[in-house]
Design a protein around this motif. Structure first.
Motif, PDB file in Angstrom:
ATOM      1  N   ASP A 192       1.006  -1.332   0.219  1.00 19.50           N
ATOM      2  CA  ASP A 192       0.231  -0.053  -0.007  1.00 19.50           C
ATOM      3  C   ASP A 192       0.890   1.260   0.029  1.00 19.50           C
ATOM      4  O   ASP A 192       0.541   2.186   0.765  1.00 19.50           O
ATOM      5  CB  ASP A 192      -0.988   0.092   1.241  1.00 19.50           C
ATOM      6  CG  ASP A 192      -1.948  -1.129   1.008  1.00 19.50           C
ATOM      7  OD1 ASP A 192      -2.612  -1.525   0.112  1.00 19.50           O
ATOM      8  OD2 ASP A 192      -2.475  -1.942   2.219  1.00 19.50           O
ATOM      9  N   GLY A 193       2.040   1.190  -0.531  1.00 20.55           N
ATOM     10  CA  GLY A 193       2.946   2.324  -0.752  1.00 20.55           C
ATOM     11  C   GLY A 193       3.845   2.436   0.208  1.00 20.55           C
ATOM     12  O   GLY A 193       4.744   3.428   0.280  1.00 20.55           O
ATOM     13  N   GLU A 194       3.846   1.742   1.427  1.00 27.75           N
ATOM     14  CA  GLU A 194       4.663   1.835   2.552  1.00 27.75           C
ATOM     15  C   GLU A 194       5.662   0.560   2.510  1.00 27.75           C
ATOM     16  O   GLU A 194       5.172  -0.178   2.403  1.00 27.75           O
ATOM     17  CB  GLU A 194       3.872   1.788   4.002  1.00 27.75           C
ATOM     18  CG  GLU A 194       3.019   2.795   3.992  1.00 27.75           C
ATOM     19  CD  GLU A 194       3.656   4.138   4.189  1.00 27.75           C
ATOM     20  OE1 GLU A 194       4.671   4.309   4.679  1.00 27.75           O
ATOM     21  OE2 GLU A 194       2.966   5.323   3.378  1.00 27.75           O
ATOM     22  N   PRO A 195       7.157   1.074   2.668  1.00 27.11           N
ATOM     23  CA  PRO A 195       8.108   0.085   2.782  1.00 27.11           C
ATOM     24  C   PRO A 195       7.770  -0.956   3.933  1.00 27.11           C
ATOM     25  O   PRO A 195       7.634  -0.586   5.140  1.00 27.11           O
ATOM     26  CB  PRO A 195       9.298   0.931   3.257  1.00 27.11           C
ATOM     27  CG  PRO A 195       9.072   2.326   2.507  1.00 27.11           C
ATOM     28  CD  PRO A 195       7.568   2.448   2.916  1.00 27.11           C
ATOM     29  N   THR A 196       7.974  -2.179   3.448  1.00 26.19           N
ATOM     30  CA  THR A 196       7.368  -3.253   4.614  1.00 26.19           C
ATOM     31  C   THR A 196       8.616  -4.306   4.650  1.00 26.19           C
ATOM     32  O   THR A 196       9.024  -4.879   3.651  1.00 26.19           O
ATOM     33  CB  THR A 196       6.016  -3.843   4.416  1.00 26.19           C
ATOM     34  OG1 THR A 196       5.337  -2.743   4.313  1.00 26.19           O
ATOM     35  CG2 THR A 196       5.774  -4.736   5.280  1.00 26.19           C
ATOM     36  N   PRO A 197       9.104  -4.709   5.789  1.00 28.55           N
ATOM     37  CA  PRO A 197       9.977  -5.864   5.925  1.00 28.55           C
ATOM     38  C   PRO A 197       9.247  -7.130   5.749  1.00 28.55           C
ATOM     39  O   PRO A 197       8.090  -7.479   6.040  1.00 28.55           O
ATOM     40  CB  PRO A 197      10.617  -5.763   7.173  1.00 28.55           C
ATOM     41  CG  PRO A 197       9.483  -5.283   8.095  1.00 28.55           C
ATOM     42  CD  PRO A 197       8.740  -4.166   7.086  1.00 28.55           C
ATOM     43  N   PHE A 198      10.092  -8.031   4.839  1.00 22.26           N
ATOM     44  CA  PHE A 198       9.619  -9.491   4.201  1.00 22.26           C
ATOM     45  C   PHE A 198      10.723 -10.387   4.751  1.00 22.26           C
ATOM     46  O   PHE A 198      11.909  -9.896   4.548  1.00 22.26           O
ATOM     47  CB  PHE A 198       9.002  -9.774   3.190  1.00 22.26           C
ATOM     48  CG  PHE A 198       7.934  -8.828   2.671  1.00 22.26           C
ATOM     49  CD1 PHE A 198       6.439  -9.849   2.895  1.00 22.26           C
ATOM     50  CD2 PHE A 198       7.730  -7.629   2.526  1.00 22.26           C
ATOM     51  CE1 PHE A 198       5.437  -9.084   2.425  1.00 22.26           C
ATOM     52  CE2 PHE A 198       6.350  -7.117   2.002  1.00 22.26           C
ATOM     53  CZ  PHE A 198       5.199  -7.857   2.061  1.00 22.26           C
ATOM     54  N   HIS A 199      10.358 -11.536   5.272  1.00 18.75           N
ATOM     55  CA  HIS A 199      11.316 -12.510   5.207  1.00 18.75           C
ATOM     56  C   HIS A 199      11.428 -13.239   3.769  1.00 18.75           C
ATOM     57  O   HIS A 199      10.140 -13.733   3.329  1.00 18.75           O
ATOM     58  CB  HIS A 199      10.878 -13.727   6.280  1.00 18.75           C
ATOM     59  CG  HIS A 199      10.771 -13.229   7.494  1.00 18.75           C
ATOM     60  ND1 HIS A 199      11.944 -13.076   8.615  1.00 18.75           N
ATOM     61  CD2 HIS A 199       9.593 -12.736   8.372  1.00 18.75           C
ATOM     62  CE1 HIS A 199      11.417 -12.396   9.811  1.00 18.75           C
ATOM     63  NE2 HIS A 199      10.048 -12.122   9.875  1.00 18.75           N
ATOM     64  N   TYR A 200      12.483 -13.580   3.535  1.00 21.32           N
ATOM     65  CA  TYR A 200      12.706 -14.124   2.073  1.00 21.32           C
ATOM     66  C   TYR A 200      13.494 -15.126   1.900  1.00 21.32           C
ATOM     67  O   TYR A 200      14.671 -15.035   2.594  1.00 21.32           O
ATOM     68  CB  TYR A 200      13.071 -12.848   1.245  1.00 21.32           C
ATOM     69  CG  TYR A 200      13.310 -13.154  -0.218  1.00 21.32           C
ATOM     70  CD1 TYR A 200      12.563 -13.301  -1.092  1.00 21.32           C
ATOM     71  CD2 TYR A 200      14.813 -13.217  -0.563  1.00 21.32           C
ATOM     72  CE1 TYR A 200      12.721 -13.582  -2.482  1.00 21.32           C
ATOM     73  CE2 TYR A 200      15.237 -13.506  -1.794  1.00 21.32           C
ATOM     74  CZ  TYR A 200      14.180 -13.626  -2.866  1.00 21.32           C
ATOM     75  OH  TYR A 200      14.530 -14.015  -4.106  1.00 21.32           O
ATOM     76  N   ARG A 201      13.352 -15.955   1.017  1.00 23.50           N
ATOM     77  CA  ARG A 201      14.416 -17.223   0.740  1.00 23.50           C
ATOM     78  C   ARG A 201      14.087 -17.537  -0.611  1.00 23.50           C
ATOM     79  O   ARG A 201      13.015 -17.676  -1.062  1.00 23.50           O
ATOM     80  CB  ARG A 201      14.196 -18.277   1.672  1.00 23.50           C
ATOM     81  CG  ARG A 201      12.847 -18.968   1.792  1.00 23.50           C
ATOM     82  CD  ARG A 201      12.906 -20.249   2.544  1.00 23.50           C
ATOM     83  NE  ARG A 201      11.685 -21.034   2.718  1.00 23.50           N
ATOM     84  CZ  ARG A 201      11.549 -22.253   1.963  1.00 23.50           C
ATOM     85  NH1 ARG A 201      12.371 -22.340   0.998  1.00 23.50           N
ATOM     86  NH2 ARG A 201      10.270 -22.667   2.092  1.00 23.50           N
ATOM     87  N   GLU A 202      15.390 -18.032  -1.060  1.00 25.73           N
ATOM     88  CA  GLU A 202      15.188 -18.822  -2.364  1.00 25.73           C
ATOM     89  C   GLU A 202      15.524 -20.163  -2.434  1.00 25.73           C
ATOM     90  O   GLU A 202      16.171 -20.849  -1.505  1.00 25.73           O
ATOM     91  CB  GLU A 202      16.163 -18.080  -3.385  1.00 25.73           C
ATOM     92  CG  GLU A 202      15.676 -16.460  -3.900  1.00 25.73           C
ATOM     93  CD  GLU A 202      16.635 -15.923  -4.663  1.00 25.73           C
ATOM     94  OE1 GLU A 202      17.756 -16.414  -5.003  1.00 25.73           O
ATOM     95  OE2 GLU A 202      16.889 -14.746  -4.994  1.00 25.73           O
ATOM     96  N   SER A 203      15.259 -21.203  -3.386  1.00 27.17           N
ATOM     97  CA  SER A 203      15.495 -22.316  -3.742  1.00 27.17           C
ATOM     98  C   SER A 203      15.589 -22.658  -5.079  1.00 27.17           C
ATOM     99  O   SER A 203      15.277 -21.813  -5.901  1.00 27.17           O
ATOM    100  CB  SER A 203      14.583 -23.415  -2.864  1.00 27.17           C
ATOM    101  OG  SER A 203      13.511 -23.330  -3.732  1.00 27.17           O
TER     102      SER A 203
END
Length: 243
Positions: A192-203
């Motif tokens: 919604d236009g606000e910077p938001t932290p996410f947990h992220y991983r790749e495989s």
């Protein structure tokens, strides 16, 4: 180290899949009942995906924001025993299949966004047990298991896939229960236009991310062929744009 993404996804994709989101199963604590994760249900045919189940929810649904101009479609909702809508998914891009890019080399570009209602730890209706609370881990679990539903190692025989999927689903459960672990990094994306932290991983199968919004829901997402670093999320104003 936190990675902040300022680029956005363009409009290069074609339509995508429908996975039935599994019931929310939060990784357990001592205060919760001992349950095991369940495999995501089979995809729902495109012709049957309508907004009816989504409209029964009392929380906002999320998808990719307006920077994504490719195809969008509705997936399925997950409900509690009493019929209350607890979570659901929206798809963006190419509709993937279990035997897609991983097994055949065909290039699929898709991103699925999962919205999970924020529910506190609560007693069951008969007072004999504890129902799972929902959290960012719930969103991470649903995203991880959702990605597995569309993954199939190319060298694997059909008869072995169920065993492989059970093993990988358990691993996804354990990863969702350890968001502070070394398997996850931090990615900042707009909600919604606000910077938001996410947990992220790749495989090798794709990427998974999970975080929370300021509107009282948790978000999970998974995809392949589309970079997670360019995504942005927003509340869906009109579900008709996904039908």
């Amino acid at each position: 180290m936190e990675t902040t993404s300022s680029s956005r996804v363009g409009a290069q994709t074609a339509e995508a899949p429908a996975t039935a989101a599994a019931p929310v199963q939060e990784p357990q604590t001592d205060a919760q009942t001992d349950t095991q994760p369940q495999e995501a249900a089979a995809p729902l045919p495109a012709a049957r995906r309508t907004a009816e189940g989504f409209l029964a929810a009392d929380f906002p649904w999320y998808g990719l924001d307006g920077a994504f101009t490719g195809p969008r479609w509705l997936m399925q909702v997950g409900t509690a025993a009493d019929g209350t809508v607890e979570h659901g998914s929206t798809g963006h891009g190419d509709e993937p299949s279990a035997r897609g890019e991983i097994a055949t080399g065909e290039k699929e570009r898709f991103a699925v966004v999962i919205t999970v209602a924020s529910n506190p730890l609560r007693r069951s209706g008969d007072g004999t047990g504890v129902l799972e609370a929902t959290s960012v881990s719930s969103a991470a679990w649903l995203a991880g298991s959702g990605l597995l539903a569309y993954s199939w190692p190319g060298q694997m025989d059909h008869s072995l896939r169920d065993d492989w999927l059970d093993q990988q689903t358990e691993a996804a459960w354990e990863l969702a229960d350890d968001l502070a672990g070394d398997d996850w990094s931090t990615l900042s994306l707009p909600v919604d236009g606000e910077p938001t932290p996410f947990h992220y991983r790749e495989s090798e199968f794709g990427w998974v991310l999970a975080g929370s919004t300021g509107s009282g829901v948790h978000l999970g997402a998974y995809g392949r062929g589309m970079s997670a670093y360019g995504l942005g999320f927003s509340a869906i104003a009109d579900l008709a744009t996904y039908e």
